[in-house]
Design a protein around this motif. Sequence first.
Motif, PDB file in Angstrom:
ATOM      1  N   THR A   1       0.676   1.500 -11.614  1.00 12.53           N
ATOM      2  CA  THR A   1      -0.353   0.919 -10.756  1.00 12.53           C
ATOM      3  C   THR A   1      -1.360   1.991 -10.406  1.00 12.53           C
ATOM      4  O   THR A   1      -1.151   3.179 -10.687  1.00 12.53           O
ATOM      5  CB  THR A   1       0.254   0.294  -9.480  1.00 12.53           C
ATOM      6  OG1 THR A   1      -0.721  -0.550  -8.866  1.00 12.53           O
ATOM      7  CG2 THR A   1       0.721   1.347  -8.495  1.00 12.53           C
TER       8      THR A   1
ATOM      9  N   PHE B   1      -3.638   3.280  -7.069  1.00 10.49           N
ATOM     10  CA  PHE B   1      -3.891   3.187  -5.635  1.00 10.49           C
ATOM     11  C   PHE B   1      -5.313   3.649  -5.378  1.00 10.49           C
ATOM     12  O   PHE B   1      -5.628   4.823  -5.495  1.00 10.49           O
ATOM     13  CB  PHE B   1      -2.911   4.059  -4.845  1.00 10.49           C
ATOM     14  CG  PHE B   1      -1.481   3.624  -4.974  1.00 10.49           C
ATOM     15  CD1 PHE B   1      -0.963   2.641  -4.143  1.00 10.49           C
ATOM     16  CD2 PHE B   1      -0.646   4.206  -5.917  1.00 10.49           C
ATOM     17  CE1 PHE B   1       0.359   2.251  -4.253  1.00 10.49           C
ATOM     18  CE2 PHE B   1       0.671   3.811  -6.033  1.00 10.49           C
ATOM     19  CZ  PHE B   1       1.178   2.837  -5.195  1.00 10.49           C
TER      20      PHE B   1
ATOM     21  N   THR C   1       5.849   2.771  -1.279  1.00 15.31           N
ATOM     22  CA  THR C   1       5.380   1.480  -0.789  1.00 15.31           C
ATOM     23  C   THR C   1       6.556   0.757  -0.152  1.00 15.31           C
ATOM     24  O   THR C   1       7.603   0.608  -0.788  1.00 15.31           O
ATOM     25  CB  THR C   1       4.825   0.623  -1.954  1.00 15.31           C
ATOM     26  OG1 THR C   1       3.753   1.332  -2.575  1.00 15.31           O
ATOM     27  CG2 THR C   1       4.345  -0.730  -1.483  1.00 15.31           C
TER      28      THR C   1
ATOM     29  N   HIS D   1       0.846  -1.189   0.000  1.00 14.62           N
ATOM     30  CA  HIS D   1       0.000   0.000   0.000  1.00 14.62           C
ATOM     31  C   HIS D   1       0.884   1.243   0.000  1.00 14.62           C
ATOM     32  O   HIS D   1       2.095   1.150   0.174  1.00 14.62           O
ATOM     33  CB  HIS D   1      -0.910   0.011   1.235  1.00 14.62           C
ATOM     34  CG  HIS D   1      -0.139   0.130   2.518  1.00 14.62           C
ATOM     35  ND1 HIS D   1       0.493  -0.953   3.105  1.00 14.62           N
ATOM     36  CD2 HIS D   1       0.125   1.198   3.309  1.00 14.62           C
ATOM     37  CE1 HIS D   1       1.110  -0.549   4.197  1.00 14.62           C
ATOM     38  NE2 HIS D   1       0.905   0.752   4.349  1.00 14.62           N
TER      39      HIS D   1
END
Length: 178
Positions: free
Chosen positions: A172, A174, A132, A37
């Motif tokens: 990515t 989030f 992260t 995360h």
Amino acid sequence: MAAGRSAAQLLAQAVEEVLMPVLAPGAIWKQDPGLYHATLFHASSHLKPVPAGSKEVLQEYAAIRAATSQLCPVAGVLERVVVTSTGVVVACWQAASAGTEPMALRKALAAALPNAPPPDAQMVKDTTMLHTTLARLLQPPAAVHGRDQPLDAGLVRRAVEAVSDRLCGLTTSFRCVA
């Protein structure tokens, strides 16, 4: 990048294949890739604990959902992987223009959570930072390697740089999760 592989899977695989071979057994704690995360804001911290019963937690949850429902997920592009001076291996993300800026999300969360720690007591001080945690070195690089040879800090740094080179540009998204 391999089709159908998530960013978490690719990061975990690179840590396993590139970093792990240069470390002695037990020298590293690896974050569970299912728990990767990027923390953007803390409603409470050890620096300023905010007592909350179940009623307050539900109110915070509702406030977070309301604040983030109008914002897009944060889109990230991997800029590099680094090992910090305290031995934390982190993936450093650049926010992509297609998503919400981390600073805007932090501002919305601060407004939604008036009892949260102030900026100086937030764990992530840089409002633009997006990272992260992938792993943490449990032994200093000078610890004895499995073959009774000292592990050179440069070897660890080069392995982390190789992970970075392998995945630079990885993307990515989030999602905002309370």
